[in-house]
Design an enzyme around this catalytic site. Structure first.
Site, PDB file in Angstrom:
ATOM      1  N   HIS A   1       0.860  -1.196   0.000  1.00  0.00           N
ATOM      2  CA  HIS A   1       0.000   0.000   0.000  1.00  0.00           C
ATOM      3  C   HIS A   1       0.886   1.232   0.000  1.00  0.00           C
ATOM      4  CE1 HIS A   1       0.808  -0.709   4.349  1.00  0.00           C
ATOM      5  NE2 HIS A   1       0.908   0.600   4.381  1.00  0.00           N
TER       6      HIS A   1
ATOM      7  N   HIS B   1      -5.702  -2.013   4.273  1.00  0.00           N
ATOM      8  CA  HIS B   1      -5.630  -0.835   3.414  1.00  0.00           C
ATOM      9  C   HIS B   1      -4.859  -1.151   2.137  1.00  0.00           C
ATOM     10  CE1 HIS B   1      -2.214  -0.832   6.044  1.00  0.00           C
ATOM     11  NE2 HIS B   1      -1.814   0.393   5.869  1.00  0.00           N
TER      12      HIS B   1
ATOM     13  N   HIS C   1       4.780   7.182   2.879  1.00  0.00           N
ATOM     14  CA  HIS C   1       5.584   5.966   2.683  1.00  0.00           C
ATOM     15  C   HIS C   1       4.972   5.034   1.656  1.00  0.00           C
ATOM     16  CE1 HIS C   1       2.757   4.481   5.854  1.00  0.00           C
ATOM     17  NE2 HIS C   1       2.825   3.346   5.191  1.00  0.00           N
TER      18      HIS C   1
ATOM     19  N   HIS D   1       1.269  -1.320  15.077  1.00  0.00           N
ATOM     20  CA  HIS D   1       0.239  -0.297  15.036  1.00  0.00           C
ATOM     21  C   HIS D   1      -1.031  -0.809  15.721  1.00  0.00           C
ATOM     22  CE1 HIS D   1       2.204   2.304  12.177  1.00  0.00           C
ATOM     23  NE2 HIS D   1       2.192   1.421  11.210  1.00  0.00           N
TER      24      HIS D   1
ATOM     25  N   TYR E   1       9.508   1.495   9.965  1.00  0.00           N
ATOM     26  CA  TYR E   1       9.599   2.556   8.959  1.00  0.00           C
ATOM     27  C   TYR E   1      11.032   3.036   8.895  1.00  0.00           C
ATOM     28  CZ  TYR E   1       4.535   2.933   9.186  1.00  0.00           C
ATOM     29  OH  TYR E   1       3.199   2.671   9.148  1.00  0.00           O
TER      30      TYR E   1
ATOM     31  N   GLU F   1       8.168   1.275   4.349  1.00  0.00           N
ATOM     32  CA  GLU F   1       7.736   0.459   5.476  1.00  0.00           C
ATOM     33  C   GLU F   1       7.928  -1.013   5.137  1.00  0.00           C
ATOM     34  OE1 GLU F   1       3.456   0.495   6.122  1.00  0.00           O
ATOM     35  OE2 GLU F   1       3.699  -0.138   8.204  1.00  0.00           O
TER      36      GLU F   1
HETATM   37 FE   LIG Z   1       1.783   1.677   5.985  1.00  0.00          FE
END
Ligand SMILES: [Fe+2]
Length: 311
Positions: A154, A203, A218, A250, A259, A269
């Site tokens: 993503h 995502h 990112h 997260h 990251y 990432e």
């Molecule tokens: Fe991400």
């Protein structure tokens, strides 16, 4: 077939400051597979388990950042229909000719309200993952070089007016909202970040509200396991790659992550985990007060660099 329309992130073109330094970094440290160079001097890469010709394109420029992202759609009829839908919605589109990117068909390009150039395309050459289509081995030589992510997962983009992007992606492009982050109560709790999927992932693209248009936060590379994320961290250490955050988890999307920055200052990432949403899920909300855990669950901490540095 249940999955139609926009299928997945297909490519991103990054601006890098020194092409040879970046080529070596993406090939040997991140561990992508180099698949070509075009007449303009752009260098093409894929992740080892991707089967299409490329997913990352590097272009040498004076400033870092992202030129465009492209998403693969099911077929040409879908591309034509989505082009009509985007135009009917009120955005101008242009057709980028087949062959402009190596081994890639015509692309439909338009500018998002956040200022990013976004593309849809239906055709890109299938080159395979090197393991064959019959009785394949689970991994091969390309899967062990560098961090060796499996695919481009993503991107997170910063720009103006993410509310308009949400409308476009959910009403026209067939994405659905998986998670969102709200601003402070005193500002009326506006959505300051949105996580959108076109598939079964937490995502496929995400946006953060930001005063400047067209920024990259990112590009995310998928790792198959948390151990492989940690191994990527070892490789960052061995190569003195500057790390922004992690290894951590997260709260938002529940992903496990590190990251770091490429030699031009573009953040990337290494990511795994998450959960499996469907289009009928109710979106998850992170409040302004709760977002420390959304960003870094164990530490519950807002990292200034993560929130402010973009290219
Ligand atoms: Fe991400």
């Amino acid at each position: 077939m249940a999955m139609t329309g926009v299928l997945r992130p297909g490519h991103a073109q990054l601006r890098v400051l020194d092409l040879e330094v970046s080529r070596k970094f993406y090939r040997d440290v991140i561990g992508l597979v180099e698949t070509g160079t075009d007449k303009q001097g752009r260098v093409y890469f894929k992740c080892w388990d991707e089967r299409d010709h490329h997913s990352v394109v590097l272009r040498e420029a004076d400033t870092a950042g992202i030129d465009f992202v492209g998403y693969k759609v099911l077929d040409r009829a879908t591309l034509d229909q989505l082009e009509r839908d985007v135009r009917a919605y009120g955005l101008e589109t242009e057709r980028v000719p087949a062959g402009d990117l190596l081994e890639t068909g015509e692309r439909v390009r338009f500018q998002l309200p956040t200022g990013h150039l976004f593309e849809l395309y239906a055709d890109k050459k299938h080159v395979g993952n090197g393991l064959g289509q019959v009785n394949p081995a689970p991994w091969g030589p390309d899967s062990e070089r560098g961090m060796a992510p499996t695919r481009l997962d993503h991107c997170l983009l910063y720009g103006t007016n993410i509310a308009a992007n949400k409308k476009l992606f959910t009403e026209v492009l067939g994405f659905y909202l998986v998670e969102r982050i709200l601003g402070p109560k005193e500002a009326g709790e506006p959505e300051v970040a949105i996580f959108l999927a076109c598939s079964h992932k937490t995502h496929d693209i995400a946006f953060v509200e930001y005063p400047e248009p067209g920024k990259l936060h990112h590009l995310s590379f998928r790792m198959p396991t948390w151990e492989r994320v940690l191994r990527a961290g070892d490789i960052m250490g061995m190569n003195n790659v500057p790390i922004d955050i992690g290894p951590t988890r997260h709260g938002t999307t529940r992903g496990e992550t590190i990251y770091a920055w490429d030699p031009s200052g573009n953040r990337f990432e290494t990511f795994c985990g998450g959960y499996d949403p469907y289009p009928d899920v109710e979106p998850i909300t992170w409040t302004h007060d709760g977002f420390g855990h959304g960003l870094d669950y164990p530490n519950g901490k807002l990292h200034e660099s993560f929130l402010t540095i973009v290219t």
